[in-house]
Design a protein around this motif. Sequence first.
Motif, short mmCIF file in Angstrom:
data_model
loop_
_atom_site.label_atom_id
_atom_site.label_comp_id
_atom_site.label_asym_id
_atom_site.label_seq_id
_atom_site.Cartn_x
_atom_site.Cartn_y
_atom_site.Cartn_z
N GLY A 22 0.83 -1.18 0.03
CA GLY A 22 -0.09 -0.16 0.07
C GLY A 22 0.72 1.39 -0.06
N GLU A 23 1.86 1.07 0.20
CA GLU A 23 3.11 2.40 0.19
C GLU A 23 3.80 2.41 -1.25
OE1 GLU A 23 6.03 4.42 3.48
OE2 GLU A 23 6.42 2.19 2.92
N ALA A 24 4.14 3.47 -1.76
CA ALA A 24 4.72 3.74 -3.02
C ALA A 24 5.64 4.69 -3.20
CB ALA A 24 3.64 3.63 -4.05
N ILE A 25 6.41 4.68 -3.75
CA ILE A 25 7.57 5.72 -4.17
C ILE A 25 7.35 5.90 -5.66
CG2 ILE A 25 9.78 6.45 -4.61
CD1 ILE A 25 9.51 6.16 -1.78
N VAL A 26 6.90 7.35 -6.19
CA VAL A 26 6.82 7.45 -7.67
C VAL A 26 8.24 8.30 -8.05
CG1 VAL A 26 5.44 9.00 -9.22
CG2 VAL A 26 4.58 8.06 -7.31
N VAL A 27 8.85 7.57 -9.28
CA VAL A 27 9.99 7.96 -9.72
C VAL A 27 9.51 8.74 -11.19
CG1 VAL A 27 12.05 7.47 -10.89
CG2 VAL A 27 11.21 6.23 -8.97
N ASP A 28 10.13 10.19 -11.47
CA ASP A 28 9.86 10.73 -12.61
C ASP A 28 8.37 10.83 -13.02
OD1 ASP A 28 12.57 11.22 -12.56
OD2 ASP A 28 12.96 9.99 -14.18
N PRO A 29 7.50 11.68 -12.55
CA PRO A 29 6.14 11.75 -12.76
C PRO A 29 6.09 12.67 -14.00
CG PRO A 29 6.30 12.81 -10.74
CD PRO A 29 7.71 12.14 -10.92
N GLY A 30 6.15 12.54 -15.22
CA GLY A 30 6.51 13.23 -16.17
C GLY A 30 5.18 14.29 -16.98
N GLY A 31 4.07 13.93 -16.36
CA GLY A 31 2.78 14.44 -16.90
C GLY A 31 1.49 13.47 -16.74
N GLY A 32 0.47 13.81 -17.33
CA GLY A 32 -0.57 13.04 -17.23
C GLY A 32 -0.99 12.63 -15.76
N ALA A 33 -0.99 13.70 -14.84
CA ALA A 33 -1.34 13.77 -13.62
C ALA A 33 -2.67 12.90 -13.26
CB ALA A 33 -1.38 15.07 -12.92
N PRO A 34 -3.75 13.22 -13.93
CA PRO A 34 -4.95 12.46 -13.61
C PRO A 34 -4.60 11.03 -14.02
CG PRO A 34 -5.36 14.47 -14.95
CD PRO A 34 -3.83 14.32 -15.14
N GLN A 35 -3.96 10.63 -15.07
CA GLN A 35 -3.94 9.33 -15.41
C GLN A 35 -2.83 8.38 -14.28
OE1 GLN A 35 -1.70 8.46 -19.15
NE2 GLN A 35 -1.31 6.32 -18.57
N LEU A 36 -2.02 8.99 -13.65
CA LEU A 36 -1.25 8.68 -12.67
C LEU A 36 -2.10 8.22 -11.33
CD1 LEU A 36 1.32 7.53 -11.56
CD2 LEU A 36 2.12 10.16 -11.33
N GLU A 37 -2.88 9.57 -11.01
CA GLU A 37 -3.55 9.56 -9.93
C GLU A 37 -4.58 8.41 -9.94
OE1 GLU A 37 -6.26 12.73 -7.10
OE2 GLU A 37 -5.46 13.29 -8.93
N SER A 38 -5.18 8.13 -11.10
CA SER A 38 -6.22 7.20 -11.18
C SER A 38 -5.70 5.85 -11.23
CB SER A 38 -6.91 7.25 -12.61
OG SER A 38 -7.66 6.11 -12.71
N TRP A 39 -4.30 5.66 -11.74
CA TRP A 39 -3.75 4.47 -11.28
C TRP A 39 -3.30 4.05 -9.97
CZ3 TRP A 39 0.62 2.16 -9.31
CH2 TRP A 39 0.83 0.75 -9.62
N LEU A 40 -3.09 5.07 -9.33
CA LEU A 40 -2.84 4.87 -7.85
C LEU A 40 -3.91 4.61 -6.93
CD1 LEU A 40 -0.45 8.08 -7.49
CD2 LEU A 40 0.35 5.74 -7.21
N GLU A 41 -5.10 5.28 -7.03
CA GLU A 41 -6.28 4.95 -6.65
C GLU A 41 -6.76 3.63 -6.89
OE1 GLU A 41 -7.35 6.99 -4.37
OE2 GLU A 41 -5.91 8.33 -4.68
N GLN A 42 -6.79 3.08 -8.06
CA GLN A 42 -7.22 1.83 -8.53
C GLN A 42 -6.08 0.62 -7.85
OE1 GLN A 42 -7.07 1.66 -12.72
NE2 GLN A 42 -8.57 3.03 -13.07
N GLN A 43 -4.99 0.95 -7.67
CA GLN A 43 -4.16 0.07 -6.89
C GLN A 43 -4.08 0.11 -5.35
OE1 GLN A 43 -2.44 -2.41 -8.89
NE2 GLN A 43 -3.97 -1.75 -10.38
N LYS A 44 -4.82 1.20 -5.07
CA LYS A 44 -4.81 1.44 -3.66
C LYS A 44 -3.33 1.38 -3.03
CE LYS A 44 -9.56 -0.81 -2.86
NZ LYS A 44 -9.77 -0.68 -4.45
#
Length: 210
Positions: A22-44
Amino acid sequence: MKWERIPLGPLQTNCYVLHHEGEAIVVDPGGGAPQLESWLEQQKVKPAAILLTHAHFDHIGAVDHIRKTYNIEVYLHEAEEDWLMDPHKNGSGSFLGANAITAKPAEHLLKEEGKLSIGSFTFDVLETPGHSPGSVSFYHEASSTVFSGDALFYGSIGRTDLLGGNHEQLLTSIHDKLLTLPEETTVACGHGPVTNIRHEMDTNPFLNGF
């Protein structure tokens, strides 16, 4: 521990999410914030921090959104301390014009090589300049992965014609810091497919004879 490669932003830069329980490190979030946030939420999974291999615009486009949404902090090498705020230095002024990308300063500046522990994650910070002055690679021994940014690619190496780039310095960085890792180490590149140290040692034309 697992990680996911998520191409994001105008140049489809590889963002990586390393996660565990349930804990994560994000490396180089280059754009597409909604897409990334959606993935994080789906994966909990909830990010604990953002690691930047360097501060070129195509690696930082979603930094402020993810940082604010999850109330987390950013790690960047001190050699690029002001690049997040400067479209000339991060390259977005030249490549994107009126759509230049900026972000707030990083909360943590990496000043030297060594261990970096955040929550349940521990990395070896490797200074790998050449593509840019403050390029670093994050070696995660537990998953046998190095997040190399734009230093080393599948069959190629990073470009060195941008601000602060240096071809010989990049080759030295790759040879001294990356090729000395265990040969089975996965290279999680900033663009394109992942590779491994053994494959690049044997086949990468830019490294042959170096």
